[in-house]
Motif scaffolding. Structure first.
Motif, short mmCIF file in Angstrom:
data_model
loop_
_atom_site.label_atom_id
_atom_site.label_comp_id
_atom_site.label_asym_id
_atom_site.label_seq_id
_atom_site.Cartn_x
_atom_site.Cartn_y
_atom_site.Cartn_z
N VAL A 1 0.85 -1.17 0.00
CA VAL A 1 0.00 0.00 0.00
C VAL A 1 0.89 1.23 0.00
CG1 VAL A 1 -1.70 1.31 1.33
CG2 VAL A 1 -1.83 -1.17 1.28
N ASP A 2 0.57 2.18 -0.83
CA ASP A 2 1.30 3.44 -0.90
C ASP A 2 0.27 4.56 -0.81
OD1 ASP A 2 2.66 5.79 -1.62
OD2 ASP A 2 4.01 4.68 -2.93
N ALA A 3 0.35 5.35 0.26
CA ALA A 3 -0.58 6.45 0.46
C ALA A 3 0.10 7.77 0.14
CB ALA A 3 -1.10 6.45 1.89
N PHE A 4 -0.15 8.28 -1.06
CA PHE A 4 0.30 9.60 -1.49
C PHE A 4 1.82 9.74 -1.49
CE2 PHE A 4 -3.74 9.96 0.82
CZ PHE A 4 -4.57 10.22 -0.26
N GLY A 5 2.55 8.64 -1.58
CA GLY A 5 4.00 8.69 -1.58
C GLY A 5 4.60 9.01 -0.23
N PHE A 6 3.77 9.24 0.77
CA PHE A 6 4.26 9.59 2.12
C PHE A 6 4.34 8.37 3.02
CE2 PHE A 6 3.58 10.87 6.53
CZ PHE A 6 4.66 11.72 6.70
N PHE A 7 3.43 7.43 2.86
CA PHE A 7 3.38 6.25 3.73
C PHE A 7 3.29 5.00 2.86
CE2 PHE A 7 0.92 3.12 6.21
CZ PHE A 7 1.79 2.97 7.26
N GLN A 8 4.24 4.09 3.04
CA GLN A 8 4.22 2.82 2.32
C GLN A 8 4.26 1.69 3.34
OE1 GLN A 8 7.46 4.51 0.99
NE2 GLN A 8 6.29 5.77 -0.40
N VAL A 9 3.48 0.65 3.09
CA VAL A 9 3.46 -0.50 4.00
C VAL A 9 3.23 -1.76 3.18
CG1 VAL A 9 0.98 -0.28 4.52
CG2 VAL A 9 2.48 -1.41 6.15
N SER A 10 3.93 -2.83 3.57
CA SER A 10 3.74 -4.12 2.91
C SER A 10 3.90 -5.22 3.95
CB SER A 10 4.75 -4.31 1.78
OG SER A 10 6.06 -4.34 2.29
N GLY A 11 3.24 -6.34 3.70
CA GLY A 11 3.31 -7.48 4.62
C GLY A 11 1.99 -8.21 4.64
N GLY A 12 1.85 -9.12 5.60
CA GLY A 12 0.62 -9.88 5.74
C GLY A 12 -0.30 -9.25 6.77
N PHE A 13 -1.59 -9.11 6.41
CA PHE A 13 -2.56 -8.47 7.29
C PHE A 13 -3.81 -9.33 7.39
CE2 PHE A 13 0.01 -5.09 5.54
CZ PHE A 13 0.30 -4.33 6.65
N ALA A 14 -4.50 -9.23 8.54
CA ALA A 14 -5.77 -9.93 8.73
C ALA A 14 -6.68 -9.07 9.59
CB ALA A 14 -5.55 -11.28 9.40
N MET A 15 -7.99 -9.18 9.34
CA MET A 15 -8.99 -8.46 10.12
C MET A 15 -10.13 -9.42 10.40
SD MET A 15 -11.28 -5.04 9.31
CE MET A 15 -9.97 -4.27 8.43
N ALA A 16 -10.70 -9.33 11.61
CA ALA A 16 -11.82 -10.19 11.96
C ALA A 16 -12.76 -9.45 12.90
CB ALA A 16 -11.33 -11.47 12.63
N LYS A 17 -14.04 -9.80 12.79
CA LYS A 17 -15.07 -9.26 13.68
C LYS A 17 -15.80 -10.45 14.28
CE LYS A 17 -18.93 -6.16 14.05
NZ LYS A 17 -19.87 -5.28 13.43
N ALA A 18 -16.04 -10.43 15.61
CA ALA A 18 -16.67 -11.56 16.28
C ALA A 18 -17.29 -11.10 17.60
CB ALA A 18 -15.64 -12.66 16.55
N SER A 19 -17.96 -12.00 18.25
CA SER A 19 -18.45 -11.81 19.62
C SER A 19 -17.79 -12.86 20.49
CB SER A 19 -19.97 -11.96 19.69
OG SER A 19 -20.60 -10.95 18.94
N ASP A 20 -17.44 -12.47 21.72
CA ASP A 20 -16.73 -13.40 22.61
C ASP A 20 -16.92 -12.94 24.05
OD1 ASP A 20 -15.09 -15.47 23.45
OD2 ASP A 20 -13.39 -14.88 22.22
N THR A 21 -16.34 -13.66 24.96
CA THR A 21 -16.32 -13.31 26.37
C THR A 21 -14.88 -13.04 26.76
OG1 THR A 21 -18.23 -14.71 26.84
CG2 THR A 21 -16.86 -14.09 28.71
#
Length: 125
Positions: free
Chosen positions: A1-21
């Protein structure tokens, strides 16, 4: 990901949404909706002229992180936020000749809650 040439990031990402205790620091348990975001083997740069020999900014390498947002489903409707991140290296790149600013094996842990309570991860350590 490159945001406007100011911020670059690369690697493995994950996102999750759940309910728990979750268990709180007073040993009480609450039901929560949670949103988690994680990354592994992440490299990032924030600054000017990234990926060039004229780069000037903050460079992070070999970053692993986990970020969780917990919102209580019933009861007091409290919210909690936890972050654990490690970086193999954090360094300032470019700018001043003969100046090196870097840190190796950096760890950041943040656990915020409501009042005097936070999420208790002691069983998962």
């Amino acid at each position: 990901v490159d945001a406007f040439g100011f911020f670059q990031v690369s690697g493995g990402f994950a996102m999750a949404k759940a309910s728990d205790t979750i268990t709180l620091s007073d040993d009480s348990e609450i039901d929560v909706d949670l949103l988690t975001l994680g990354g592994s083997g992440v490299d990032a740069f924030a600054g000017l002229n990234g990926n060039t020999s004229d780069a000037l900014g903050l460079e992070l390498s070999d970053v692993d992180f986990g970020l969780a947002f917990f919102n209580e489903i019933d009861g007091a409707s409290r919210s909690f936020t936890s972050l654990r991140a490690t970086a193999g290296q954090v360094a300032f790149t470019g700018g001043v000749d003969d100046l090196t600013v870097e840190s190796n094996n950096l760890t950041v842990e943040i656990n915020r809650g409501e009042g005097n309570l936070v999420a208790d991860f002691s069983e998962n350590a």
